[in-house]
Design an enzyme around this catalytic site. Structure first.
Site, short mmCIF file in Angstrom:
data_model
loop_
_atom_site.label_atom_id
_atom_site.label_comp_id
_atom_site.label_asym_id
_atom_site.label_seq_id
_atom_site.Cartn_x
_atom_site.Cartn_y
_atom_site.Cartn_z
N TYR A 185 -20.04 83.35 96.23
CA TYR A 185 -19.38 83.16 94.94
C TYR A 185 -18.56 81.87 94.98
CZ TYR A 185 -20.29 87.90 93.15
OH TYR A 185 -20.88 89.04 92.67
N ASP A 190 -19.28 91.01 85.85
CA ASP A 190 -18.48 91.41 84.68
C ASP A 190 -18.73 90.50 83.47
OD1 ASP A 190 -17.09 93.54 85.76
OD2 ASP A 190 -15.51 92.26 86.60
#
Lengths: 257, 257
Positions: A119, A61
């Protein structure tokens, strides 16, 4: 098909602050938005003098950063592969860098052959402002209990229905994913102002890592008990989980095939 | 003079990337440039409802950062001093922060009472780009020999004529200054991709730290011998020293009174 055509795999790092995310966005009748895919495709096409498509492993994003994003493209490449990264980087802006280029076989698939991804969500956990890091961490200043967060983090490990940790409109048929590892630590053992939430899995639903991070923060500040994780997984109810944390703290660390 | 009027000393940190330096710049017939002094004075005047002048200890250039800049102002302040930093910070943009506020006596002088200042020049010493640090370090990728640099750094210590390390037009009557300490180290002992050049002294001429850093880099890459420092001091000749390194690597660390 040109027999000289080869498939290339890139490892890509970027500061996401200046990009509208990974994926190319070309709204009709408007200027294209600046995206990582758009900037890289443009440089590759000019460098290699041909039309090509760069396919990314993760559609990060706007504002999300990467140290180890992966991308593939097919091209006839007159430049030796060992000099390709340097040739690309000399044409790229300073907020994105190709860290590795390799030739892969023709059936390689950068999306569907992923074995695991890591992540990291970085939380600046002190009242003093994260001056030089403010685009790269989330400023969550309420003191966090890392032991409580780890208790909760370990409950995420396994193959579960993670529908309770997915943003509405994720558009996936199945919300079952496997998390291989999940832990929380300070940047310096036992002290340090930064809290890192690390998660490794075979794939993640839309906003899943940021919702997991938001839920672990609620545990760390004492609003939720660690066993809330079991309850959210069982109920698959997004409303039971914590908030979606902002994008600037999120880093795509690596992707393995 | 209002008997309630007091003198305040601020400790200020900022990311210099978004500022045209410390000092207020209000060109005639043009919009004022964004400066640290301008932004802070504006917030202080609105917070305290009175005209005031904020005097800074160091006039840092555009792009130079600070962890411990100091500033003083006189005002009648209805807010308890222990809550003043928070009140100011809540009105400041994210790239500047007041880290401490104290009341000082009426004869305190933020410029002339300085006993020592420490600057650090940060060099990202690897070919890989300084992605998230690119506004906060200089990217000098040529390998540096830190031992050679330290040999040169130690020769700067003492009271000398530093005219050879000052940019033209510095406008000072005397170019004699005292350097108390100067050393070079990697961010992790023995390894680390960042080379830090640290210098402490009673005052610095215009661009002096950036010229010292540029000279030590020439020593570290083998272009100059360490004893070039003695020669530049003796000749007081700017042309013998290395280049002025860019502002983004420079940090004002602290100022002592």
């Amino acid at each position: 098909v040109d027999p000289q055509r080869q498939r290339f795999l890139l490892t890509i790092a970027y500061d996401g602050s200046g990009f509208h995310g990974w994926q190319k966005q070309e709204p009709p009748d408007k200027p294209a938005l600046r995206t990582v895919q758009g900037v890289l495709e443009d440089v590759l096409q000019r460098l290699l003098g041909q039309r090509l498509s760069l396919l990314g492993a993760s559609r990060t994003d706007a504002g999300v950063h990467a140290l180890g994003q992966r991308g593939q493209f097919d091209a006839v490449c007159p430049i030796p592969v060992e000099r390709l990264a340097e040739a690309i980087n000399s044409r790229l802006p300073k907020d994105v860098e190709v860290r590795d280029v390799t030739v892969v076989h023709d059936h390689f698939d950068v999306i569907n052959m992923v074995r695991s991804k890591q992540y990291c969500y970085r939380i600046h956990n002190t009242t003093q402002r994260p001056l030089e890091k403010r685009l790269f961490v989330w400023h969550g200043w309420i003191p966090l209990d890392v032991d409580r967060m780890n208790n909760a983090a370990h409950r995420l490990v396994g193959t579960h229905d993670f529908g309770g940790f997915a943003a509405a409109g994720h558009g996936r048929l199945s919300t079952v994913r496997s998390i291989f590892n999940c832990w929380v630590q300070r940047d310096e053992p036992g002290k340090g102002n930064e809290v890192h939430m690390v998660v490794e899995g075979d794939g993640f639903l839309y906003n899943m890592v940021r919702i997991i991070a938001g839920t672990l923060v609620e545990v760390g500040r004492g609003h939720f008990e660690p066993d809330v994780i079991d309850k959210i997984i069982k109920a698959a109810d997004r409303a039971m989980a914590g908030p979606t944390l902002p994008p600037e703290g999120l880093w795509l660390q690596w992707i393995k095939y």
